[in-house]
Write a protein that holds these residues in place. Sequence first.
Motif, PDB file in Angstrom:
ATOM      1  N   LYS A   1      44.449 -77.587  -3.545  1.00 64.54           N
ATOM      2  CA  LYS A   1      43.959 -78.571  -4.506  1.00 64.54           C
ATOM      3  C   LYS A   1      43.224 -79.685  -3.762  1.00 64.54           C
ATOM      4  O   LYS A   1      43.671 -80.170  -2.724  1.00 64.54           O
ATOM      5  N   ASN A   2      42.092 -80.085  -4.285  1.00 60.23           N
ATOM      6  CA  ASN A   2      41.235 -81.104  -3.662  1.00 60.23           C
ATOM      7  C   ASN A   2      40.712 -80.662  -2.301  1.00 60.23           C
ATOM      8  O   ASN A   2      40.401 -81.491  -1.442  1.00 60.23           O
ATOM      9  N   ASP A   3      40.655 -79.354  -2.100  1.00 60.57           N
ATOM     10  CA  ASP A   3      40.171 -78.809  -0.821  1.00 60.57           C
ATOM     11  C   ASP A   3      39.054 -77.815  -1.107  1.00 60.57           C
ATOM     12  O   ASP A   3      39.202 -76.610  -0.895  1.00 60.57           O
ATOM     13  N   ALA A   4      37.945 -78.322  -1.590  1.00 64.43           N
ATOM     14  CA  ALA A   4      36.823 -77.463  -1.960  1.00 64.43           C
ATOM     15  C   ALA A   4      36.303 -76.659  -0.775  1.00 64.43           C
ATOM     16  O   ALA A   4      35.842 -75.526  -0.932  1.00 64.43           O
ATOM     17  N   LYS A   5      36.414 -77.227   0.414  1.00 65.40           N
ATOM     18  CA  LYS A   5      35.896 -76.544   1.598  1.00 65.40           C
ATOM     19  C   LYS A   5      36.603 -75.213   1.837  1.00 65.40           C
ATOM     20  O   LYS A   5      35.983 -74.229   2.244  1.00 65.40           O
ATOM     21  N   SER A   6      37.910 -75.186   1.608  1.00 67.19           N
ATOM     22  CA  SER A   6      38.655 -73.947   1.831  1.00 67.19           C
ATOM     23  C   SER A   6      38.245 -72.865   0.838  1.00 67.19           C
ATOM     24  O   SER A   6      38.105 -71.695   1.200  1.00 67.19           O
ATOM     25  N   PHE A   7      38.056 -73.244  -0.421  1.00 62.76           N
ATOM     26  CA  PHE A   7      37.599 -72.272  -1.411  1.00 62.76           C
ATOM     27  C   PHE A   7      36.231 -71.713  -1.015  1.00 62.76           C
ATOM     28  O   PHE A   7      35.999 -70.498  -1.082  1.00 62.76           O
ATOM     29  N   LYS A   8      35.348 -72.596  -0.598  1.00 64.22           N
ATOM     30  CA  LYS A   8      34.003 -72.154  -0.215  1.00 64.22           C
ATOM     31  C   LYS A   8      34.044 -71.299   1.041  1.00 64.22           C
ATOM     32  O   LYS A   8      33.287 -70.326   1.171  1.00 64.22           O
ATOM     33  N   ARG A   9      34.951 -71.626   1.959  1.00 63.80           N
ATOM     34  CA  ARG A   9      35.074 -70.839   3.185  1.00 63.80           C
ATOM     35  C   ARG A   9      35.586 -69.431   2.868  1.00 63.80           C
ATOM     36  O   ARG A   9      35.117 -68.444   3.447  1.00 63.80           O
ATOM     37  N   LEU A  10      36.537 -69.343   1.955  1.00 63.60           N
ATOM     38  CA  LEU A  10      37.056 -68.031   1.552  1.00 63.60           C
ATOM     39  C   LEU A  10      35.962 -67.175   0.928  1.00 63.60           C
ATOM     40  O   LEU A  10      35.848 -65.980   1.224  1.00 63.60           O
TER      41      LEU A  10
ATOM     42  N   LEU B   1      44.336 -65.154 -16.567  1.00 58.76           N
ATOM     43  CA  LEU B   1      43.990 -65.579 -17.918  1.00 58.76           C
ATOM     44  C   LEU B   1      44.876 -66.722 -18.399  1.00 58.76           C
ATOM     45  O   LEU B   1      44.415 -67.650 -19.062  1.00 58.76           O
ATOM     46  N   LEU B   2      46.159 -66.681 -18.035  1.00 56.26           N
ATOM     47  CA  LEU B   2      47.089 -67.704 -18.523  1.00 56.26           C
ATOM     48  C   LEU B   2      46.866 -69.067 -17.875  1.00 56.26           C
ATOM     49  O   LEU B   2      47.383 -70.075 -18.369  1.00 56.26           O
ATOM     50  N   SER B   3      46.088 -69.114 -16.803  1.00 59.74           N
ATOM     51  CA  SER B   3      45.759 -70.410 -16.200  1.00 59.74           C
ATOM     52  C   SER B   3      44.905 -71.243 -17.154  1.00 59.74           C
ATOM     53  O   SER B   3      44.843 -72.466 -17.027  1.00 59.74           O
ATOM     54  N   SER B   4      44.262 -70.576 -18.109  1.00 56.80           N
ATOM     55  CA  SER B   4      43.380 -71.281 -19.044  1.00 56.80           C
ATOM     56  C   SER B   4      44.142 -72.088 -20.079  1.00 56.80           C
ATOM     57  O   SER B   4      43.577 -72.993 -20.710  1.00 56.80           O
TER      58      SER B   4
ATOM     59  N   ASP C   1      39.523 -74.873 -13.677  1.00 57.30           N
ATOM     60  CA  ASP C   1      38.333 -75.458 -14.293  1.00 57.30           C
ATOM     61  C   ASP C   1      37.278 -75.776 -13.237  1.00 57.30           C
ATOM     62  O   ASP C   1      36.071 -75.557 -13.454  1.00 57.30           O
ATOM     63  N   TYR C   2      37.723 -76.291 -12.104  1.00 60.87           N
ATOM     64  CA  TYR C   2      36.795 -76.589 -11.011  1.00 60.87           C
ATOM     65  C   TYR C   2      36.122 -75.311 -10.507  1.00 60.87           C
ATOM     66  O   TYR C   2      34.894 -75.262 -10.327  1.00 60.87           O
ATOM     67  N   LEU C   3      36.912 -74.268 -10.287  1.00 57.19           N
ATOM     68  CA  LEU C   3      36.358 -73.013  -9.781  1.00 57.19           C
ATOM     69  C   LEU C   3      35.422 -72.366 -10.786  1.00 57.19           C
ATOM     70  O   LEU C   3      34.434 -71.731 -10.407  1.00 57.19           O
ATOM     71  N   LEU C   4      35.710 -72.539 -12.060  1.00 53.15           N
ATOM     72  CA  LEU C   4      34.792 -72.061 -13.091  1.00 53.15           C
ATOM     73  C   LEU C   4      33.481 -72.842 -13.050  1.00 53.15           C
ATOM     74  O   LEU C   4      32.387 -72.266 -13.112  1.00 53.15           O
ATOM     75  N   LYS C   5      33.593 -74.148 -12.957  1.00 54.62           N
ATOM     76  CA  LYS C   5      32.395 -74.992 -12.912  1.00 54.62           C
ATOM     77  C   LYS C   5      31.506 -74.614 -11.742  1.00 54.62           C
ATOM     78  O   LYS C   5      30.271 -74.584 -11.860  1.00 54.62           O
ATOM     79  N   GLU C   6      32.129 -74.293 -10.609  1.00 56.29           N
ATOM     80  CA  GLU C   6      31.383 -73.919  -9.403  1.00 56.29           C
ATOM     81  C   GLU C   6      30.986 -72.446  -9.394  1.00 56.29           C
ATOM     82  O   GLU C   6      30.416 -71.972  -8.415  1.00 56.29           O
ATOM     83  N   LYS C   7      31.324 -71.726 -10.460  1.00 58.55           N
ATOM     84  CA  LYS C   7      30.988 -70.304 -10.600  1.00 58.55           C
ATOM     85  C   LYS C   7      31.521 -69.467  -9.435  1.00 58.55           C
ATOM     86  O   LYS C   7      30.837 -68.594  -8.897  1.00 58.55           O
ATOM     87  N   MET C   8      32.760 -69.716  -9.063  1.00 61.23           N
ATOM     88  CA  MET C   8      33.363 -69.005  -7.936  1.00 61.23           C
ATOM     89  C   MET C   8      34.167 -67.772  -8.351  1.00 61.23           C
ATOM     90  O   MET C   8      34.498 -66.950  -7.502  1.00 61.23           O
ATOM     91  N   TYR C   9      34.492 -67.654  -9.627  1.00 58.99           N
ATOM     92  CA  TYR C   9      35.305 -66.519 -10.055  1.00 58.99           C
ATOM     93  C   TYR C   9      34.458 -65.262 -10.246  1.00 58.99           C
ATOM     94  O   TYR C   9      33.321 -65.324 -10.731  1.00 58.99           O
ATOM     95  N   ASP C  10      35.053 -64.132  -9.885  1.00 55.44           N
ATOM     96  CA  ASP C  10      34.391 -62.845 -10.037  1.00 55.44           C
ATOM     97  C   ASP C  10      34.996 -62.010 -11.164  1.00 55.44           C
ATOM     98  O   ASP C  10      34.286 -61.262 -11.837  1.00 55.44           O
TER      99      ASP C  10
ATOM    100  N   ALA D   1      48.336 -69.382 -27.233  1.00 52.35           N
ATOM    101  CA  ALA D   1      48.150 -70.816 -26.992  1.00 52.35           C
ATOM    102  C   ALA D   1      46.669 -71.189 -26.952  1.00 52.35           C
ATOM    103  O   ALA D   1      45.789 -70.343 -26.762  1.00 52.35           O
ATOM    104  N   GLU D   2      46.410 -72.479 -27.114  1.00 51.02           N
ATOM    105  CA  GLU D   2      45.043 -72.991 -27.079  1.00 51.02           C
ATOM    106  C   GLU D   2      44.544 -73.108 -25.644  1.00 51.02           C
ATOM    107  O   GLU D   2      45.289 -73.497 -24.744  1.00 51.02           O
ATOM    108  N   ILE D   3      43.287 -72.793 -25.455  1.00 56.09           N
ATOM    109  CA  ILE D   3      42.654 -72.927 -24.144  1.00 56.09           C
ATOM    110  C   ILE D   3      42.446 -74.400 -23.826  1.00 56.09           C
ATOM    111  O   ILE D   3      41.981 -75.178 -24.670  1.00 56.09           O
ATOM    112  N   LYS D   4      42.786 -74.788 -22.617  1.00 56.56           N
ATOM    113  CA  LYS D   4      42.694 -76.198 -22.212  1.00 56.56           C
ATOM    114  C   LYS D   4      41.572 -76.458 -21.209  1.00 56.56           C
ATOM    115  O   LYS D   4      41.503 -77.524 -20.609  1.00 56.56           O
ATOM    116  N   LEU D   5      40.705 -75.491 -21.040  1.00 59.02           N
ATOM    117  CA  LEU D   5      39.599 -75.609 -20.099  1.00 59.02           C
ATOM    118  C   LEU D   5      38.433 -76.398 -20.687  1.00 59.02           C
ATOM    119  O   LEU D   5      38.213 -76.388 -21.903  1.00 59.02           O
ATOM    120  N   LYS D   6      37.655 -77.022 -19.828  1.00 57.75           N
ATOM    121  CA  LYS D   6      36.397 -77.630 -20.233  1.00 57.75           C
ATOM    122  C   LYS D   6      35.273 -76.599 -20.161  1.00 57.75           C
ATOM    123  O   LYS D   6      34.368 -76.599 -20.988  1.00 57.75           O
TER     124      LYS D   6
END
Length: 242
Positions: free
Chosen positions: A159-168, A179-182, A195-204, A221-226
Amino acid sequence: MFSFFKKKKILKDTIPNGFVDIHSHILYGLDDGAKTLKESQDLIFNLKSFGFGKFTATPHTTPLVWDNTKEGILKQYEKVKNELNFTDKELRVASEYLIDDSFLKRLETEKLLTLKDNLVLVEMSYLNPPINLYEIILELNSQGYTPVLAHPERYNFYKNDAKSFKRLKKAGCLFQMNLLSSVGYYGSSVTEIADYLLKEKMYDFVGSDVHHQKHIAAFLAEIKLKNIDEFESVIEKNKFFA
């Protein structure tokens, strides 16, 4: 003037008809998922009612916890497939491999069970990543595998470590969102990371990661994503496995 009362989306309503799931624990008797044939039947029945059409069971291969073998998984897969009268196209099997200190040795001694072609589902400990994480990814790549990292949003140490996600991603890792993370099932922090990873289009891809009936209930349940539009776009990417 009625925009404030706009109905929020329910998770089950975002599932397209014939959806192909690539992450589930519906094979009974192998891990912390289904425990009986009846539980396997019920989980599959409920998921089908949401639009799921094909399933890939991915029992854990976790040393000292769920120390499944390739042979044991395949044997149980054939058993359940026959009991439920499914074809190979309707019910497939792979594994969710924990990447830890012993994983490199596994790569030396066996061919991994993959989601499709060379795509292999992997996960990390929720406490911390393995020290040799990038060495493992490199070795997977050198052997022709492409790692699909299960639920990266659930690793709170990133969390709050965008560099690690991008490095991966740069190292060749694909990302699979649960799906349940939504809907906040794992907590608001996990949903924020998703939500951050979706915004950055990192999910496949996405996966249900269904283990039991509490997970089934969360589809109501209701989706809580932006970033719902991007979420639905990633769901569509699972057509690759059709």
